[in-house]
Design an enzyme around this catalytic site. Structure first.
Site, PDB file in Angstrom:
ATOM      1  N   GLY A  53       0.824  -1.200   0.000  1.00 31.79           N
ATOM      2  CA  GLY A  53       0.000   0.000   0.000  1.00 31.79           C
ATOM      3  C   GLY A  53       0.855   1.246   0.000  1.00 31.79           C
ATOM      4  N   CYS A  54       0.215   2.402   0.102  1.00 26.55           N
ATOM      5  CA  CYS A  54       0.953   3.665   0.040  1.00 26.55           C
ATOM      6  C   CYS A  54       1.799   3.893   1.286  1.00 26.55           C
ATOM      7  CB  CYS A  54       0.000   4.834  -0.173  1.00 26.55           C
ATOM      8  SG  CYS A  54      -1.187   5.058   1.151  1.00 26.55           S
TER       9      CYS A  54
END
Length: 389
Positions: A356-357
């Site tokens: 994910g980010c």
């Protein structure tokens, strides 16, 4: 008594009053030495920095081969002699602290740096920047957090906020520090200023100064100090901040701060003033107290746990029936990601790994989110939820 003697007494009293206003202690200034030889900018640069520090309330000594008004010189002919002289002055109690360009700290001791963040001009402690707190990365970062807290408290921050930079080992460090807090050692976790918050910090938080103490491994910390101190000068002249900081470690009783050969006069002056603050803040007493508190909270046992390699199973684990996975679980250490997925499979929860980010994530079906989180928490792959910050 003659008029001349009266004037001398009055002058002495006014000088003592001036010292009091500067040092905060009647008649006493922190006695700080700095080694001058080896600087890439010349020995005279260090003398100039010491002279400015002296005007700011430091009883300054330069260990070198030159002289300058307002500063004591301890004369030596080379770097080897300089370090011997530094040790001698410290051992005899003739100085309270010393700033130098390198020092062979023992394993278990590393330095806590101090920078001024460019986003908001906020000071932040980088824990740590040189030395080796432990040969195990996670154990070292847990210790670094304590070292950072000690240094911040010695500089007058009573309850410093602590963030963990999102590097390898950050999530396991968070778990260990959370345990330490739950067992009685007070840690004031910071919150990332990014929307998803949390004590694990992103690069943005470095620029904004989201924590008083930013925890990381010393190699990363060394890089951070170099960038933050010299980015305005093109890299070859460290002009901003306070340098690489004091060596902290349990049982280490010398107050020695590190600068770089590339450090310029403004940073060297800052490092000497940093040393003065630590002297006045009684760093050694605070360190003793914090280590005692940490051990009461079972620090030794928690550190042993950081070295355990968690494996879901040595046997082959087959994935359950594939499901749609839209729920993200973050906080997984990258090195533990695949083991965490297999652990969920073993508990009949279909899961996939992803990125994910904010770092590694595990994807599960929405209906299985709570079960998956509990399994991962129970097996210490992710931290338990904290009601803090």
């Amino acid at each position: 008594m003659s008029e001349k003697q009266v004037n001398q007494i009055i002058g002495k009293v006014f000088n003592q009053l001036a010292d009091t206003l500067i040092s905060g202690e009647y008649g006493q200034k922190p006695r700080v030495a700095v080694t001058a030889m080896g600087s890439e900018h010349g020995e005279q640069t260090i003398f100039q920095a010491a002279a400015k520090a002296a005007k700011g309330g430091i009883d300054a000594t330069v260990i070198g081969s030159k002289t300058i008004e307002g500063v004591t010189t301890a004369f030596v002919e080379n770097e080897d002699q300089a370090h011997k002289k530094m040790e001698e002055l410290l051992d005899k109690g003739e100085i309270d602290a010393c700033v130098t360009m390198h020092y062979p700290f023992p394993i278990g001791v590393s330095t806590v740096g101090r920078i001024v963040t460019p986003g908001k001009g906020k000071e932040m402690f980088i824990a740590t920047t040189t030395g080796t707190s432990s040969t195990d990365k996670v154990e070292g970062m847990v210790k670094n957090a304590i070292y950072g807290i000690i240094t911040a408290k010695a500089c007058g921050i009573k309850n410093p906020t602590v963030g963990i930079l999102n590097v390898d080992g950050a999530r396991q460090t968070e778990i260990a520090l959370t345990k330490l807090k739950e067992q009685g050692y007070d840690i004031n976790f910071a919150a990332s200023q990014r929307a998803d918050g949390g004590a694990v910090m992103r690069g943005n938080d470095l620029l904004m100064g989201s924590a008083d103490v930013m925890v990381m491994d010393s190699l990363t910390g060394n890089l951070m100090i170099k960038i933050f101190s010299s980015y305005t000068a093109g890299g070859n002249y460290e002009s901003l901040g306070y340098g690489y900081g004091p060596g902290i470690g349990e049982g280490f009783d010398k107050l020695i701060l590190i600068i770089s050969r590339a450090s310029g006069a403004p940073l060297v002056e800052g490092a000497m003033k940093f040393a003065g603050e630590l002297v006045k803040g009684n760093l050694k007493a605070i360190a003793k107290e914090e280590f005692e508190k940490a051990h009461k909270a079972n620090l030794t046992e928690i550190l042993k746990g950081t070295k355990l390699v968690k494996k879901s199973s040595e046997d082959e684990v087959k994935a359950p029936k594939k499901e749609v996975v839209t729920s993200q679980i973050s906080g997984i250490e990258i090195m533990d990601l695949e083991d965490a997925v297999k652990l969920l499979w073993k508990n009949n929860v279909y899961a996939e790994s992803g990125m994910g980010c904010t770092g590694p994530i595990i994807l599960v079906n929405e209906a299985n989110t709570e079960t998956a989180i509990k399994v991962l928490q129970d097996n210490e792959f992710i931290a338990k939820e904290k009601t803090c910050c």
